[in-house]
Design an enzyme around this catalytic site. Sequence first.
Site, PDB file in Angstrom:
ATOM      1  N   PHE A 178      29.059 -18.594  22.122  1.00 57.53           N
ATOM      2  CA  PHE A 178      30.211 -17.813  22.589  1.00 57.53           C
ATOM      3  C   PHE A 178      31.263 -18.788  23.089  1.00 57.53           C
ATOM      4  CE2 PHE A 178      27.174 -18.324  26.005  1.00 57.53           C
ATOM      5  CZ  PHE A 178      27.937 -18.656  27.112  1.00 57.53           C
ATOM      6  N   GLY A 179      32.405 -18.246  23.525  1.00 57.32           N
ATOM      7  CA  GLY A 179      33.457 -19.110  24.059  1.00 57.32           C
ATOM      8  C   GLY A 179      33.994 -20.079  23.014  1.00 57.32           C
ATOM      9  N   TYR A 180      34.045 -21.346  23.398  1.00 61.30           N
ATOM     10  CA  TYR A 180      34.630 -22.375  22.527  1.00 61.30           C
ATOM     11  C   TYR A 180      33.596 -23.017  21.586  1.00 61.30           C
ATOM     12  CZ  TYR A 180      38.669 -22.130  25.671  1.00 61.30           C
ATOM     13  OH  TYR A 180      39.764 -21.696  26.401  1.00 61.30           O
TER      14      TYR A 180
ATOM     15  N   LYS B 244      25.880 -15.786  28.705  1.00 63.97           N
ATOM     16  CA  LYS B 244      25.512 -16.691  29.801  1.00 63.97           C
ATOM     17  C   LYS B 244      24.259 -16.175  30.503  1.00 63.97           C
ATOM     18  CE  LYS B 244      29.201 -18.496  31.926  1.00 63.97           C
ATOM     19  NZ  LYS B 244      30.277 -18.661  32.929  1.00 63.97           N
TER      20      LYS B 244
ATOM     21  N   ASP C 256      30.408 -22.287  37.369  1.00 62.74           N
ATOM     22  CA  ASP C 256      31.760 -22.291  36.843  1.00 62.74           C
ATOM     23  C   ASP C 256      31.756 -23.353  35.778  1.00 62.74           C
ATOM     24  OD1 ASP C 256      34.318 -21.114  36.770  1.00 62.74           O
ATOM     25  OD2 ASP C 256      35.175 -22.906  37.673  1.00 62.74           O
TER      26      ASP C 256
ATOM     27  N   THR D 165      27.001 -13.469  37.129  1.00 61.64           N
ATOM     28  CA  THR D 165      27.803 -13.369  35.908  1.00 61.64           C
ATOM     29  C   THR D 165      27.673 -11.988  35.291  1.00 61.64           C
ATOM     30  OG1 THR D 165      28.289 -14.386  33.761  1.00 61.64           O
ATOM     31  CG2 THR D 165      25.982 -14.200  34.347  1.00 61.64           C
ATOM     32  N   LYS D 166      28.742 -11.569  34.602  1.00 62.49           N
ATOM     33  CA  LYS D 166      28.693 -10.341  33.799  1.00 62.49           C
ATOM     34  C   LYS D 166      28.842 -10.696  32.325  1.00 62.49           C
ATOM     35  CE  LYS D 166      30.345  -7.307  37.492  1.00 62.49           C
ATOM     36  NZ  LYS D 166      31.416  -6.440  38.001  1.00 62.49           N
ATOM     37  N   ASN D 167      28.689 -11.977  32.026  1.00 65.72           N
ATOM     38  CA  ASN D 167      28.773 -12.460  30.646  1.00 65.72           C
ATOM     39  C   ASN D 167      27.368 -12.414  30.035  1.00 65.72           C
ATOM     40  OD1 ASN D 167      28.471 -14.442  28.494  1.00 65.72           O
ATOM     41  ND2 ASN D 167      30.496 -15.183  29.022  1.00 65.72           N
TER      42      ASN D 167
ATOM     43  N   ARG E   5      25.074 -26.588  30.489  1.00 61.32           N
ATOM     44  CA  ARG E   5      24.326 -25.738  31.417  1.00 61.32           C
ATOM     45  C   ARG E   5      22.902 -26.255  31.570  1.00 61.32           C
ATOM     46  NH1 ARG E   5      26.226 -21.446  29.248  1.00 61.32           N
ATOM     47  NH2 ARG E   5      28.102 -21.576  30.490  1.00 61.32           N
TER      48      ARG E   5
END
Length: 198
Positions: A154-156, A13, A71, A8-10, A183
């Site tokens: 982050f995200g939702y 995460k 994913d 990942t590059k997030n 996760r």
Amino acid sequence: MKQVIIATKNEGKAKEFKDFFEPYNINAVSLLELPDNIPDIEETGGTFEENAALKAETITDLLGTPVLADDSGLVIDSLDGRPGIFSARYAGETKDDQANIQKVLYELENVTTEKRTARFVCVLAISIPNKETIFCKGTCDGSIASFPEGEHGFGYDPIFVPKGYSKTMAELTPSEKNNISHRKNAIIQLEDWLKGIY
């Protein structure tokens, strides 16, 4: 210390995985920490499993080392499972958390509270050279709030209210979130594998 590449590059995460692996004395190295010569892998799969495997196996082939890829996404029942595998780019090709959130809220504008059920899904694929890819799946059930709340995550996270809570994922502290996240629930299934390998 043993090492596993996290595909990942997030940053958010990557940090979550680092925190999860630390107690096992495993150094989780994200793609952000590696030279830039690792190409972005196109997620052409039709499921979370296919996309996770694609990422993990491609990087294992490149580096010859164990790679963990995930994913994950948000599955909303009243939207027939959308955004699903398209969660990161739901509002367009550029990854924009705010735009994604606004699109979901717009689509749920006339949906009643009890029909706003949703879940975060995370599929982990662990690719080890010359071995069969291992999969683990975790979910976190909840519902979609009417407007964003909270500064964490982050995200939702700002619009997702986990089951049994009255606040969004983004209002929880990082450790509270880590205890219930999709996760974390996927990683729990990895524990036997981790103990066996490391």
